[in-house]
Design a protein around this motif. Sequence first.
Motif, PDB file in Angstrom:
ATOM      1  N   TRP A  36       2.556   1.776  -3.438  1.00  0.00           N
ATOM      2  CA  TRP A  36       1.603   2.250  -4.447  1.00  0.00           C
ATOM      3  C   TRP A  36       1.261   3.722  -4.214  1.00  0.00           C
ATOM      4  O   TRP A  36       1.059   4.484  -5.172  1.00  0.00           O
ATOM      5  N   LEU A  37       1.192   4.124  -2.935  1.00  0.00           N
ATOM      6  CA  LEU A  37       0.875   5.521  -2.617  1.00  0.00           C
ATOM      7  C   LEU A  37       1.976   6.475  -3.079  1.00  0.00           C
ATOM      8  O   LEU A  37       1.691   7.586  -3.530  1.00  0.00           O
ATOM      9  N   ILE A  38       3.240   6.051  -2.971  1.00  0.00           N
ATOM     10  CA  ILE A  38       4.336   6.944  -3.367  1.00  0.00           C
ATOM     11  C   ILE A  38       4.760   6.751  -4.820  1.00  0.00           C
ATOM     12  O   ILE A  38       5.543   7.556  -5.339  1.00  0.00           O
ATOM     13  N   SER A  39       4.245   5.719  -5.483  1.00  0.00           N
ATOM     14  CA  SER A  39       4.685   5.433  -6.857  1.00  0.00           C
ATOM     15  C   SER A  39       4.439   6.580  -7.845  1.00  0.00           C
ATOM     16  O   SER A  39       5.236   6.761  -8.775  1.00  0.00           O
ATOM     17  N   ILE A  89       0.836  -1.211   0.000  1.00  0.00           N
ATOM     18  CA  ILE A  89       0.000   0.000   0.000  1.00  0.00           C
ATOM     19  C   ILE A  89       0.865   1.253   0.000  1.00  0.00           C
ATOM     20  O   ILE A  89       0.637   2.197  -0.772  1.00  0.00           O
ATOM     21  N   LEU A  90       1.904   1.273   0.834  1.00  0.00           N
ATOM     22  CA  LEU A  90       2.789   2.445   0.918  1.00  0.00           C
ATOM     23  C   LEU A  90       3.525   2.692  -0.398  1.00  0.00           C
ATOM     24  O   LEU A  90       3.655   3.838  -0.845  1.00  0.00           O
ATOM     25  N   THR A  93       3.322  -6.345  -4.277  1.00  0.00           N
ATOM     26  CA  THR A  93       1.977  -6.740  -4.717  1.00  0.00           C
ATOM     27  C   THR A  93       1.928  -8.241  -4.977  1.00  0.00           C
ATOM     28  O   THR A  93       0.987  -8.935  -4.551  1.00  0.00           O
ATOM     29  N   LYS A 146       6.755  -1.690  -5.708  1.00  0.00           N
ATOM     30  CA  LYS A 146       5.296  -1.812  -5.715  1.00  0.00           C
ATOM     31  C   LYS A 146       4.870  -3.139  -6.343  1.00  0.00           C
ATOM     32  O   LYS A 146       3.913  -3.768  -5.875  1.00  0.00           O
TER      33      LYS A 146
END
Length: 299
Positions: A51-54, A48-49, A191, A187
């Motif tokens: 993907w949030l910063i990607s 999750i982290l 995943t 990410k």
Amino acid sequence: MNKRLLAILAAIGAGTIYGINHTVAKALMPVYIQPFGFILLRVTGAAILFWLISPLGPKEKIATSDWPRLLGCSILGMCINMLFFFKGLNLTTPINSSVITTITPIIVLVLAAILIKEKITLLKTIGIITGLAGALGLILFSSSEVRNASNIPLGNFLVLVNATSYGLYLILVKPLTGRYHPFTLMKWLFTMAVIINLPFTLKEFIQVEWSSLPIEAILGMSFVVVGTTFLTYLLNVYALRQLSASTISAFVYLQPLIAIIYAVSTGADSLNLLKIVAALLVFAGVYMVTRKPRPKPAA
């Protein structure tokens, strides 16, 4: 500040966090969460982290030919590595686990010799044998049970499997670090790890009494997810862009120093002669394996 120095600082930061993690994660298991349930929390939180910063990184598409290697890296670095380490840590002590983890540089050297035909010198061979003797000494001669460590020999063996898996991960992921941004790699690796780990970890994850967790347990879990998982993997993959896999693996022997100081100061573990001798053997082995040969003088 040059890129190599930043990479070295990143590797030092990751090693420091890992050293503290031996005690922090140990204190949470199995009182608040079982080891496999902890892994699902780790990989899901990290995924999750990342993907949030990607969006902060470049938009990149993974080449079709790189997906098998990416899958292998996820299995080795985020599945086998994590599952065996946390299960082993649950059964052994923080100092034992941190000492055995330092055998990673030796494992990386052996695997590099097999996979990419890196030459092993006589000094490195002696180092491999010396370091392995230290790790095996902890596995074979440790007391079978102490407080909060129900099966130390088995736990030590599982940590050794973890170190092997992580060493192979470092070698396999190295080529990918030159082709993709760290955010892109992480990410997708995490995943895939969520999906692969799910069947093995879901049962223990849903057994956690989330609503009744004390604040210290929540803080500890947050440290493991954000620090030990998100930050360390990000720091290491960044460092791999500038440093070799064997160099990165050598930073692992920061872990016992940090782990011993932290564990003894918090009363989570204690030192004895076996641990000291085993640690010295492993350190000596790692030194011999990672020592660069002197250049031959010009004729």
